[in-house]
Scaffold this active site. Structure first.
Site, PDB file in Angstrom:
ATOM      1  N   LYS A  83      29.591  68.584  38.710  1.00  0.00           N
ATOM      2  CA  LYS A  83      28.226  69.128  38.765  1.00  0.00           C
ATOM      3  C   LYS A  83      28.244  70.616  39.092  1.00  0.00           C
ATOM      4  CE  LYS A  83      23.783  69.433  38.721  1.00  0.00           C
ATOM      5  NZ  LYS A  83      22.836  68.737  39.603  1.00  0.00           N
ATOM      6  N   THR A 103      23.019  68.141  44.714  1.00  0.00           N
ATOM      7  CA  THR A 103      24.116  69.021  44.324  1.00  0.00           C
ATOM      8  C   THR A 103      24.757  69.599  45.579  1.00  0.00           C
ATOM      9  OG1 THR A 103      23.001  69.589  42.261  1.00  0.00           O
ATOM     10  CG2 THR A 103      24.756  71.062  42.999  1.00  0.00           C
TER      11      THR A 103
END
Length: 298
Positions: free
Chosen positions: A173, A97
């Site tokens: 995300k 991420t």
């Protein structure tokens, strides 16, 4: 016929991905500095490396499931970076991420070296990762998707093709993590309030999970709180970082994110009282520290 695949990072998601690739018949080398993680993967039949310098030559695909952009950059481009172990034209599946700017920068550097790059963060948790049922939010060229298809087919139940430009996967995300972090924080707040007000916490949990106020995060995380199971599947520290990415992206867009910002402060408070390495649902210990409530698992 299986591919030669390297997986960098054998944490809760990376281990699941590596095991899923192994089950699918790929020749997999898992790379992690932690001896316990390497031992677990070796016991399952995989090859292991303690550093990128120990990865074998001739890898056709590389899955990078580390914590953040900085670790991804080091794994790929640092001293003894993994790119030197890839065959020409190999595909990099970058699944940490990170913010969209970082994803775009890493993709550009990989392209300069003539490698395909998929901006492909993941979700689903450790259980789904081990079952090969992650959700992948990916963007990249058609060639990158085609090259990565055998890998994605092994690790994911759902692969979202979000477009050709790197950074779109990272953007989606980050938005997802806004929701996830806020949901966990408010789930903890609700359970803590109920405990303070005298409700039976297990009955409260049963009511909420059968009614409209439920969320996947409440059901999943508060079950562990009720059991006192604070072993980290996704740690408090992860949401300090990820909600920081939300704030960074929003600031660049002049976009207010008050709920995400408040949730980040709660996770930061949990880290400040020594809970950073605990399962993220144990952000509830912030309310415990402030009000003295007794949690069921204590």
């Amino acid at each position: 016929m299986g591919m030669r695949v390297g997986v960098i990072g054998l944490g809760s998601m990376g281990m699941g991905a590596a095991l899923s690739l192994l089950r699918a018949g790929h020749d997999v080398t898992g790379c992690d500095m932690r001896e316990a993680a390497r031992a677990e993967f070796a016991a399952a039949g995989g090859a292991v490396a303690a550093s990128t310098a120990e990865l074998p030559q001739g890898l056709e695909a590389l899955v990078v499931l580390v914590v953040n952009a900085a670790q991804t950059e080091t794994a790929l481009f640092g001293a003894d970076g993994a790119l030197d172990r890839l065959v020409p034209g190999a595909v990099i599946v970058s699944s940490a991420t990170m913010g969209p700017d970082a994803a775009r920068a890493l993709a550009a550097r990989a392209a300069e070296r003539q490698f395909l790059y998929l901006d492909a963060p993941v979700s689903g948790g450790a259980v789904k990762a081990r079952a090969g049922e992650m959700t992948v939010m990916a963007s990249g060229s058609a060639a990158a998707f085609a090259a990565a298809e055998p890998v994605l087919g092994a690790v994911a139940a759902k692969v979202w093709n979000l477009g050709e430009e790197p950074g779109i996967g990272a953007t989606v995300k980050v938005v997802h993590q806004l929701l996830a972090g806020v949901h966990i924080a408010v789930a903890a707040e609700a359970l803590a309030l109920g405990i303070r007000a005298g409700a039976d916490p297990r009955q409260l949990y049963e009511v909420v999970t059968s009614a409209a106020g439920n969320s996947w995060m409440f059901e999943n995380r508060m079950a562990r709180v009720l059991d006192g199971d604070d072993a980290p599947r996704s740690a408090v520290d992860i949401f300090v970082k990820d909600l920081g990415l939300v704030a960074d992206m929003a600031r660049g867009l002049d976009f207010p994110v008050p709920l995400a910002s408040q949730a980040q402060q709660l996770f930061t408070a949990a880290r400040a009282i020594g809970q950073g390495g605990k399962d993220d649902g144990f952000v509830i210990r912030v309310w415990q520290a402030m009000t003295g409530i007794k949690l069921p698992g204590d």
